[in-house]
Design an enzyme around this catalytic site. Structure first.
Site, PDB file in Angstrom:
ATOM      1  CD  GLU A  91      -3.003  -1.256   2.070  1.00  0.00           C
ATOM      2  OE1 GLU A  91      -4.036  -1.854   1.747  1.00  0.00           O
ATOM      3  OE2 GLU A  91      -2.833  -0.724   3.167  1.00  0.00           O
ATOM      4  CB  CYS A 104       3.212   7.046   3.630  1.00  0.00           C
ATOM      5  SG  CYS A 104       3.729   5.656   4.668  1.00  0.00           S
ATOM      6  CB  CYS A 111       8.058  -6.427   7.980  1.00  0.00           C
ATOM      7  SG  CYS A 111       9.435  -5.591   8.782  1.00  0.00           S
ATOM      8  CB  CYS A 115       7.671  -4.270  15.733  1.00  0.00           C
ATOM      9  SG  CYS A 115       9.293  -3.785  15.094  1.00  0.00           S
ATOM     10  CB  CYS A 118       4.182  -3.503  13.507  1.00  0.00           C
ATOM     11  SG  CYS A 118       4.089  -3.094  11.740  1.00  0.00           S
ATOM     12  N   GLY A 158       7.232  -2.761   5.494  1.00  0.00           N
ATOM     13  CA  GLY A 158       8.591  -3.256   5.314  1.00  0.00           C
ATOM     14  C   GLY A 158       9.658  -2.416   5.978  1.00  0.00           C
ATOM     15  CB  CYS A 332       1.648   4.181  11.588  1.00  0.00           C
ATOM     16  SG  CYS A 332       1.646   5.925  11.604  1.00  0.00           S
TER      17      CYS A 332
HETATM   18  N1  SAH Z   1      10.250  -0.618   9.291  1.00  0.00           N
HETATM   19  C1  SAH Z   1      10.344   0.807   9.354  1.00  0.00           C
HETATM   20  C2  SAH Z   1       9.269   1.563   8.623  1.00  0.00           C
HETATM   21  C3  SAH Z   1       7.838   1.089   8.657  1.00  0.00           C
HETATM   22  S1  SAH Z   1       6.734   1.435   9.952  1.00  0.00           S
HETATM   23  C4  SAH Z   1      10.359   1.248  10.813  1.00  0.00           C
HETATM   24  O1  SAH Z   1      10.215   0.420  11.689  1.00  0.00           O
HETATM   25  O2  SAH Z   1      10.580   2.414  11.080  1.00  0.00           O
HETATM   26  C5  SAH Z   1       6.456   3.132  10.121  1.00  0.00           C
HETATM   27  C6  SAH Z   1       6.201   3.538  11.580  1.00  0.00           C
HETATM   28  O3  SAH Z   1       4.920   3.102  12.072  1.00  0.00           O
HETATM   29  C7  SAH Z   1       7.223   2.936  12.512  1.00  0.00           C
HETATM   30  O4  SAH Z   1       7.646   3.881  13.434  1.00  0.00           O
HETATM   31  C8  SAH Z   1       6.429   1.850  13.169  1.00  0.00           C
HETATM   32  O5  SAH Z   1       7.001   1.447  14.359  1.00  0.00           O
HETATM   33  C9  SAH Z   1       5.078   2.510  13.341  1.00  0.00           C
HETATM   34  N2  SAH Z   1       3.995   1.576  13.646  1.00  0.00           N
HETATM   35  C10 SAH Z   1       3.936   0.257  13.369  1.00  0.00           C
HETATM   36  N3  SAH Z   1       2.790  -0.267  13.818  1.00  0.00           N
HETATM   37  C11 SAH Z   1       2.087   0.734  14.379  1.00  0.00           C
HETATM   38  C12 SAH Z   1       0.791   0.834  14.992  1.00  0.00           C
HETATM   39  N4  SAH Z   1      -0.003  -0.224  15.094  1.00  0.00           N
HETATM   40  N5  SAH Z   1       0.410   2.034  15.443  1.00  0.00           N
HETATM   41  C13 SAH Z   1       1.180   3.122  15.309  1.00  0.00           C
HETATM   42  N6  SAH Z   1       2.410   3.091  14.726  1.00  0.00           N
HETATM   43  C14 SAH Z   1       2.856   1.917  14.278  1.00  0.00           C
END
Ligand code: SAH
Length: 356
Positions: A91, A104, A111, A115, A118, A158, A332
């Site tokens: 996306e 974005c 990925c 985390c 996420c 990713g 995000c």
């Molecule tokens: N892998 C990279 C970029 C992708 S995520 C990174 O980790 O930075 C983009 C941002 O969204 C990151 O800061 C990630 O931690 C955050 N993010 C992931 N899941 C989320 C969620 N459920 N709510 C809010 N932010 C989230």
């Protein structure tokens, strides 16, 4: 197999034209046709010699991912679902604001980092996107939105620093005056903290850097982000410092997702102050975006404000991200959304294809 010109930056195109026995100035011409005029039909590239147009039509193509979903939220946020192959979709999200328009984009389908908070992580890793698939998101969006795309953030699906071979040429195209001409400060790569990748990006194509911090101590970060066990905080901060020597901005942005009762207490704010005072940085608090079956909750707004104040009192620059595009799951970490139920989606896709 035709060469997809979307996947070639200036150096790549120079190599391609050399093989075709063409002059180097063709690079600039073709970059402009492809990225500024977003032309994909070689016969319409009127200032190229007829012979070259024919050669290109035979050996090359300009092919972006296929749009299979296009949703507009009330606040203007627009999200595209892009099919990159038979099994994978990613996306891209456009976020219009008063003085800028941010796109974005994704760097991988799925990925590996997993985390805890996420939703992309939950679907596992599928594959790296190619340069053409990465820049193709900007190419498509530039065609479709009326306002200018002034900023690009690699904060979609990713981990960009685990796909640098393909991400770097895409970044170079974003910066190239014959392509998108964005300044390094307006292109941001976000990483969970892949240290070797940070060093490589610094050497090869320094742009603005965002680091997903999310926890102020190793004990907590180990739990939320498994990558911390490999690259713990002290090393991460040291890598940020090395990055800043070449970065286009004089600070790193730390992203900090606010998870109710997990990392949002006063003690966390104090620990974060200690960490932040070690380096030039800004902190971006992100209200957690819930997704199905997550154990986490979003910190209430009032608590987020309080957390921000504690940091601000110590002169730390803090911004709180507005949650946008909620209704279309464009926020995000929600980008994976429906990809997780790929079976249902591919059925829908097949139906859509059968109809057209
Ligand atoms: N892998 C990279 C970029 C992708 S995520 C990174 O980790 O930075 C983009 C941002 O969204 C990151 O800061 C990630 O931690 C955050 N993010 C992931 N899941 C989320 C969620 N459920 N709510 C809010 N932010 C989230």
């Amino acid at each position: 197999m035709k060469t997809n010109l979307l996947g070639l930056d200036a150096a790549g195109l120079a190599g391609f034209f050399a093989e075709l026995g063409e002059k180097p100035f063709r690079v600039r011409q073709v970059l402009r046709w492809v990225h500024q005029r977003r032309e994909s039909d070689f016969t319409r590239m009127s200032d190229l010699a007829k012979g070259l147009r024919d050669k290109l039509a035979a050996q090359a193509c300009v092919e972006a991912p296929r749009i299979v979903g296009d949703t507009l939220a009330e606040d203007g946020t627009r999200k595209w679902l892009l099919k990159v192959d038979g099994a994978n979709a990613v996306e891209a999200v456009f976020i219009p604001e008063a003085r800028r328009g941010t796109l974005c984009i994704s760097s991988q389908a799925g990925c590996v980092l997993d985390c805890a908070f996420c939703s992309t992580g939950k679907q596992g890793f599928n594959r790296n996107l190619s340069t053409a698939e990465i820049i193709g998101q900007l190419w498509l969006a530039s065609r479709l939105v009326e306002s200018r795309i002034s900023n690009v953030v690699m904060m979609g699906m990713g981990e960009p620093l685990l796909n640098l071979d393909n991400v770097i040429p895409a970044l170079r195209l974003m910066l190239d005056d014959n392509a998108y001409g964005l300044s390094r400060r307006r292109v941001t790569v976000s990483t969970a903290g892949v240290i070797p990748g940070m060093d490589r990006l610094r050497d090869e194509c320094p742009v603005a850097l965002a680091v997903s911090l999310h926890a102020p101590t190793d004990a907590l970060r180990d739990r939320l982000m498994p990558i911390n066990r490999k690259y713990p905080l002290a090393e991460l901060i040291a890598a940020c410092r090395r990055y800043l020597e070449r970065a286009p901005r004089d600070f790193v942005t730390f992203e900090y997702v606010m998870l109710k009762g997990v990392n949002d207490g006063e003690e966390h704010a104090r620990q974060l102050i200690r960490l932040a005072s070690q380096i030039e940085c800004k902190i971006n608090l992100i209200p957690f975006n819930p997704f199905p079956r997550t154990e986490f909750r979003r910190t209430p707004g009032e608590r987020i404000r309080k957390f921000a104040q504690i940091l601000q009192r110590r002169d730390i620059t803090v911004t709180t991200r507005k949650t946008r595009g909620d209704a279309i799951d464009a926020a995000c970490g929600q980008l994976a959304g429906a990809v997780a139920d790929r079976t249902r989606r591919s059925k829908t896709l097949r139906i859509a294809e059968a109809r057209t």
